[in-house]
Write a protein that holds these residues in place. Sequence first.
Motif, PDB file in Angstrom:
ATOM      1  N   VAL A  86       0.886  -1.156   0.000  1.00  0.00           N
ATOM      2  CA  VAL A  86       0.000   0.000   0.000  1.00  0.00           C
ATOM      3  C   VAL A  86       0.927   1.210   0.000  1.00  0.00           C
ATOM      4  O   VAL A  86       1.767   1.349   0.883  1.00  0.00           O
ATOM      5  CB  VAL A  86      -0.884   0.009   1.275  1.00  0.00           C
ATOM      6  N   THR A  87       0.783   2.087  -0.993  1.00  0.00           N
ATOM      7  CA  THR A  87       1.661   3.252  -1.111  1.00  0.00           C
ATOM      8  C   THR A  87       0.990   4.481  -0.523  1.00  0.00           C
ATOM      9  O   THR A  87      -0.121   4.834  -0.924  1.00  0.00           O
ATOM     10  CB  THR A  87       2.015   3.506  -2.585  1.00  0.00           C
ATOM     11  N   VAL A  88       1.669   5.100   0.448  1.00  0.00           N
ATOM     12  CA  VAL A  88       1.209   6.348   1.054  1.00  0.00           C
ATOM     13  C   VAL A  88       2.425   7.270   1.104  1.00  0.00           C
ATOM     14  O   VAL A  88       3.441   6.916   1.709  1.00  0.00           O
ATOM     15  CB  VAL A  88       0.671   6.121   2.488  1.00  0.00           C
ATOM     16  N   ALA A  89       2.319   8.431   0.468  1.00  0.00           N
ATOM     17  CA  ALA A  89       3.463   9.348   0.365  1.00  0.00           C
ATOM     18  C   ALA A  89       4.644   8.547  -0.209  1.00  0.00           C
ATOM     19  O   ALA A  89       4.496   7.888  -1.236  1.00  0.00           O
ATOM     20  CB  ALA A  89       3.781   9.996   1.710  1.00  0.00           C
ATOM     21  N   HIS A  90       5.798   8.553   0.483  1.00  0.00           N
ATOM     22  CA  HIS A  90       6.970   7.839  -0.032  1.00  0.00           C
ATOM     23  C   HIS A  90       7.080   6.423   0.532  1.00  0.00           C
ATOM     24  O   HIS A  90       8.002   5.702   0.213  1.00  0.00           O
ATOM     25  CB  HIS A  90       8.241   8.632   0.303  1.00  0.00           C
ATOM     26  N   TRP A  91       6.128   6.038   1.397  1.00  0.00           N
ATOM     27  CA  TRP A  91       6.197   4.723   2.038  1.00  0.00           C
ATOM     28  C   TRP A  91       5.531   3.646   1.202  1.00  0.00           C
ATOM     29  O   TRP A  91       4.540   3.895   0.517  1.00  0.00           O
ATOM     30  CB  TRP A  91       5.513   4.773   3.404  1.00  0.00           C
TER      31      TRP A  91
END
Length: 186
Positions: A86-91
């Motif tokens: 799951v991509t959130v911002a750069h994570w």
Amino acid sequence: MAHWQTIDELHDISADLPRFTQALTELATRLGLDIAPLDADHISLRCHQNATAERWRAGLEQCGELLSETLINGRPICLFKLHEPVTVAHWQFQVVELPWPGEKRYPHEGWEHIEIVLPGDPESLNARALALLADDGLSQPGIFVKTSSPKGERERLPNPTLAVSDGKVTIKFHPWSIEEIVASEH
């Protein structure tokens, strides 16, 4: 294995990700928190009904492995390791926390918090986490800070938590990664 965003049982959380990402970015900005250098190890969902938790579990089982299922404060909490993050911002989150509904009612069903790992002495976690936040950010109306020490039945590591929330999303800080906590249970 299917990608989590293509699974019918997870359509609502797939659709909810842009809202969560924006709300999380806005909260970090309000707090003066530079998220770029921080290691966040998992993302968590919140729901109101057992039926929703069961549906999400069925969906997550199609795109990941169940890492653990533990009772914490009397309710089941499942951790899944996804094949596609799951991509959130750069994570890129591989681990998703799925808690069953508890006493607290959340204003929104969907993504609710991320957990940032600040390795070091559990005793100094609060001081280390608060040092990352701007004083004027913490004193704004609608910003809540809560400390706790949630404990699973078999956990061996002390796991204090500092949570900062604006009522929509929450950023939590811990001294250990969730995978270290799970490993301590065995």
